[in-house]
Design a protein around this motif. Structure first.
Motif, PDB file in Angstrom:
ATOM      1  N   THR A  87       0.844  -1.192   0.000  1.00 11.02           N
ATOM      2  CA  THR A  87       0.000   0.000   0.000  1.00 11.02           C
ATOM      3  C   THR A  87       0.880   1.242   0.000  1.00 11.02           C
ATOM      4  N   LEU A  88       0.316   2.311  -0.526  1.00 14.48           N
ATOM      5  CA  LEU A  88       1.067   3.550  -0.682  1.00 14.48           C
ATOM      6  C   LEU A  88       0.136   4.734  -0.448  1.00 14.48           C
ATOM      7  N   ILE A  89       0.496   5.585   0.506  1.00 18.93           N
ATOM      8  CA  ILE A  89      -0.254   6.837   0.680  1.00 18.93           C
ATOM      9  C   ILE A  89       0.130   7.765  -0.462  1.00 18.93           C
ATOM     10  N   PHE A  90      -0.865   8.201  -1.227  1.00 15.25           N
ATOM     11  CA  PHE A  90      -0.566   8.998  -2.418  1.00 15.25           C
ATOM     12  C   PHE A  90      -1.678   9.981  -2.702  1.00 15.25           C
ATOM     13  N   ASP A  91      -1.319  11.249  -2.749  1.00 13.03           N
ATOM     14  CA  ASP A  91      -2.237  12.304  -3.164  1.00 13.03           C
ATOM     15  C   ASP A  91      -1.880  12.651  -4.606  1.00 13.03           C
ATOM     16  N   ALA A  92      -2.800  12.406  -5.513  1.00 12.53           N
ATOM     17  CA  ALA A  92      -2.513  12.569  -6.945  1.00 12.53           C
ATOM     18  C   ALA A  92      -2.156  13.999  -7.316  1.00 12.53           C
ATOM     19  N   ALA A  93      -2.597  14.965  -6.521  1.00 14.03           N
ATOM     20  CA  ALA A  93      -2.324  16.362  -6.833  1.00 14.03           C
ATOM     21  C   ALA A  93      -0.943  16.813  -6.361  1.00 14.03           C
ATOM     22  N   SER A  94      -0.448  16.206  -5.259  1.00 14.30           N
ATOM     23  CA  SER A  94       0.775  16.745  -4.653  1.00 14.30           C
ATOM     24  C   SER A  94       1.936  15.762  -4.512  1.00 14.30           C
ATOM     25  N   ASP A  95       1.664  14.463  -4.530  1.00 10.69           N
ATOM     26  CA  ASP A  95       2.726  13.477  -4.317  1.00 10.69           C
ATOM     27  C   ASP A  95       3.260  12.916  -5.636  1.00 10.69           C
ATOM     28  N   GLN A  96       4.451  12.325  -5.543  1.00  9.60           N
ATOM     29  CA  GLN A  96       5.078  11.709  -6.711  1.00  9.60           C
ATOM     30  C   GLN A  96       5.032  10.188  -6.603  1.00  9.60           C
ATOM     31  N   LEU A  97       5.161   9.531  -7.747  1.00 10.06           N
ATOM     32  CA  LEU A  97       5.224   8.076  -7.798  1.00 10.06           C
ATOM     33  C   LEU A  97       6.638   7.644  -8.181  1.00 10.06           C
ATOM     34  N   PRO A  98       7.042   6.437  -7.799  1.00 11.21           N
ATOM     35  CA  PRO A  98       8.353   5.932  -8.226  1.00 11.21           C
ATOM     36  C   PRO A  98       8.445   5.908  -9.750  1.00 11.21           C
ATOM     37  N   VAL A  99       9.558   6.342 -10.284  1.00 10.12           N
ATOM     38  CA  VAL A  99       9.728   6.453 -11.732  1.00 10.12           C
ATOM     39  C   VAL A  99       9.998   5.087 -12.359  1.00 10.12           C
ATOM     40  N   GLU A 100       9.334   4.820 -13.487  1.00  8.39           N
ATOM     41  CA  GLU A 100       9.522   3.601 -14.277  1.00  8.39           C
ATOM     42  C   GLU A 100       9.490   2.349 -13.398  1.00  8.39           C
ATOM     43  N   LEU A 114     -10.089  15.196  -9.226  1.00  4.31           N
ATOM     44  CA  LEU A 114      -8.851  15.944  -9.468  1.00  4.31           C
ATOM     45  C   LEU A 114      -9.141  17.257 -10.171  1.00  4.31           C
ATOM     46  N   GLU A 115      -8.474  18.298  -9.718  1.00  7.61           N
ATOM     47  CA  GLU A 115      -8.644  19.607 -10.349  1.00  7.61           C
ATOM     48  C   GLU A 115      -8.160  19.575 -11.795  1.00  7.61           C
ATOM     49  N   ASP A 116      -6.979  18.982 -12.018  1.00 12.47           N
ATOM     50  CA  ASP A 116      -6.391  18.907 -13.350  1.00 12.47           C
ATOM     51  C   ASP A 116      -5.904  17.476 -13.587  1.00 12.47           C
ATOM     52  N   VAL A 117      -6.599  16.745 -14.431  1.00 17.83           N
ATOM     53  CA  VAL A 117      -6.240  15.336 -14.644  1.00 17.83           C
ATOM     54  C   VAL A 117      -4.873  15.192 -15.293  1.00 17.83           C
ATOM     55  N   ARG A 118      -4.426  16.233 -16.001  1.00 14.17           N
ATOM     56  CA  ARG A 118      -3.135  16.142 -16.675  1.00 14.17           C
ATOM     57  C   ARG A 118      -1.993  15.985 -15.690  1.00 14.17           C
ATOM     58  N   ILE A 119      -2.113  16.571 -14.510  1.00 10.70           N
ATOM     59  CA  ILE A 119      -1.063  16.423 -13.489  1.00 10.70           C
ATOM     60  C   ILE A 119      -0.890  14.947 -13.137  1.00 10.70           C
ATOM     61  N   PHE A 120      -1.994  14.259 -12.932  1.00 10.82           N
ATOM     62  CA  PHE A 120      -1.927  12.827 -12.629  1.00 10.82           C
ATOM     63  C   PHE A 120      -1.463  12.025 -13.833  1.00 10.82           C
ATOM     64  N   PHE A 121      -1.941  12.373 -15.016  1.00 12.22           N
ATOM     65  CA  PHE A 121      -1.530  11.647 -16.219  1.00 12.22           C
ATOM     66  C   PHE A 121      -0.015  11.689 -16.392  1.00 12.22           C
ATOM     67  N   ARG A 122       0.588  12.848 -16.155  1.00 11.87           N
ATOM     68  CA  ARG A 122       2.045  12.974 -16.309  1.00 11.87           C
ATOM     69  C   ARG A 122       2.774  12.113 -15.271  1.00 11.87           C
ATOM     70  N   LYS A 123       2.263  12.085 -14.057  1.00 13.20           N
ATOM     71  CA  LYS A 123       2.880  11.255 -13.015  1.00 13.20           C
ATOM     72  C   LYS A 123       2.745   9.769 -13.353  1.00 13.20           C
ATOM     73  N   ALA A 124       1.591   9.389 -13.851  1.00 11.92           N
ATOM     74  CA  ALA A 124       1.385   7.992 -14.239  1.00 11.92           C
ATOM     75  C   ALA A 124       2.308   7.607 -15.389  1.00 11.92           C
ATOM     76  N   HIS A 125       2.450   8.505 -16.357  1.00 12.68           N
ATOM     77  CA  HIS A 125       3.333   8.238 -17.495  1.00 12.68           C
ATOM     78  C   HIS A 125       4.759   8.026 -17.029  1.00 12.68           C
ATOM     79  N   ALA A 126       5.233   8.873 -16.120  1.00 19.51           N
ATOM     80  CA  ALA A 126       6.599   8.760 -15.610  1.00 19.51           C
ATOM     81  C   ALA A 126       6.788   7.488 -14.790  1.00 19.51           C
ATOM     82  N   ALA A 127       5.745   7.037 -14.117  1.00 15.84           N
ATOM     83  CA  ALA A 127       5.852   5.870 -13.237  1.00 15.84           C
ATOM     84  C   ALA A 127       5.809   4.547 -13.995  1.00 15.84           C
ATOM     85  N   LEU A 128       5.365   4.581 -15.240  1.00  9.51           N
ATOM     86  CA  LEU A 128       5.293   3.363 -16.042  1.00  9.51           C
ATOM     87  C   LEU A 128       6.642   3.013 -16.661  1.00  9.51           C
TER      88      LEU A 128
END
Length: 203
Positions: A87-100, A114-128
């Motif tokens: 499990t991971l505490i994660f706020d999509a607006a302010s926290d980062q995810l492990p890269v790749e 989410l206020e801006d879905v693009r912020i989360f999309f970019r984090k998800a892209h980087a984490a994949l």
């Protein structure tokens, strides 16, 4: 304690939530060939209704959420069923995810918070990892009557073309956005169906 912390213990009691999660997980598995070598992250996991659908199919399972109450309930469920998860505490607006770090990232009914879905999309892209998959389900555009309370609701669903272009803008390829299920709710004495889409994309 936020409203999701308070609701966590009884979250799974509503059959429509269980059905929706099952429908979303089934739609994801039609898009992505999941195997035991894959690492899966479910963001906004809640009590893990989507995440636990991948048990026995994927390898490492991680549930991320901003609600400690939800994650505690997920951990209790997993321990009871002897399922190994992280499990991971994660706020999509302010926290980062492990890269790749992940082969598949999923999300169900979180984007409209989410206020801006693009912020989360970019984090998800980087984490994949390269070639990884991103699958996010949420409401199609609605009139605001889906939720009983507008607390924490930032969007009344989304236009599918907007979601498609936002994902492409954030670097995803092979993007598709398709209606996959619906949620039935009683409104003004009538049962209304609220369509739900699945965004499927690759890195």
């Amino acid at each position: 304690m936020n409203r999701f912390d308070k609701a966590a213990a009884g979250w799974d009691a509503k059959e429509r939530r269980v059905k929706l999660a099952r429908d979303i997980a089934d739609a994801v598995m039609k898009k992505v060939s999941i195997d035991r070598n894959m690492s899966v992250l479910d963001v906004g996991t809640g009590t893990g209704l989507i995440l636990l659908s991948f048990y026995g199919k994927a390898g490492r399972l991680t549930g991320a959420d901003s609600s400690l109450g939800m994650l505690d309930t997920l951990k209790e469920k997993a321990e009871s069923a002897q399922i190994d998860i992280e499990t991971l505490i994660f706020d999509a607006a302010s926290d980062q995810l492990p890269v790749e770090n992940y082969d598949l990232i999923t999300s169900g009914m979180m984007l409209h918070h989410l206020e801006d879905v693009r912020i989360f999309f970019r984090k998800a892209h980087a984490a994949l990892k390269k070639g990884g998959h991103f699958c996010a389900a949420d409401l199609e555009t609605e009139d605001g009557s889906f939720h009983d309370s507008s607390e924490g609701v930032r969007h009344y669903g989304f236009d599918k073309e907007f979601i498609r272009s936002a994902a492409e803008e954030c670097g995803f390829i092979n993007v598709s956005v398709e209606a996959v299920t619906s949620v039935a709710k009683e409104r003004d004495g009538k049962v209304r169906l609220f369509p739900v889409f699945l965004l499927s994309a690759e890195k």
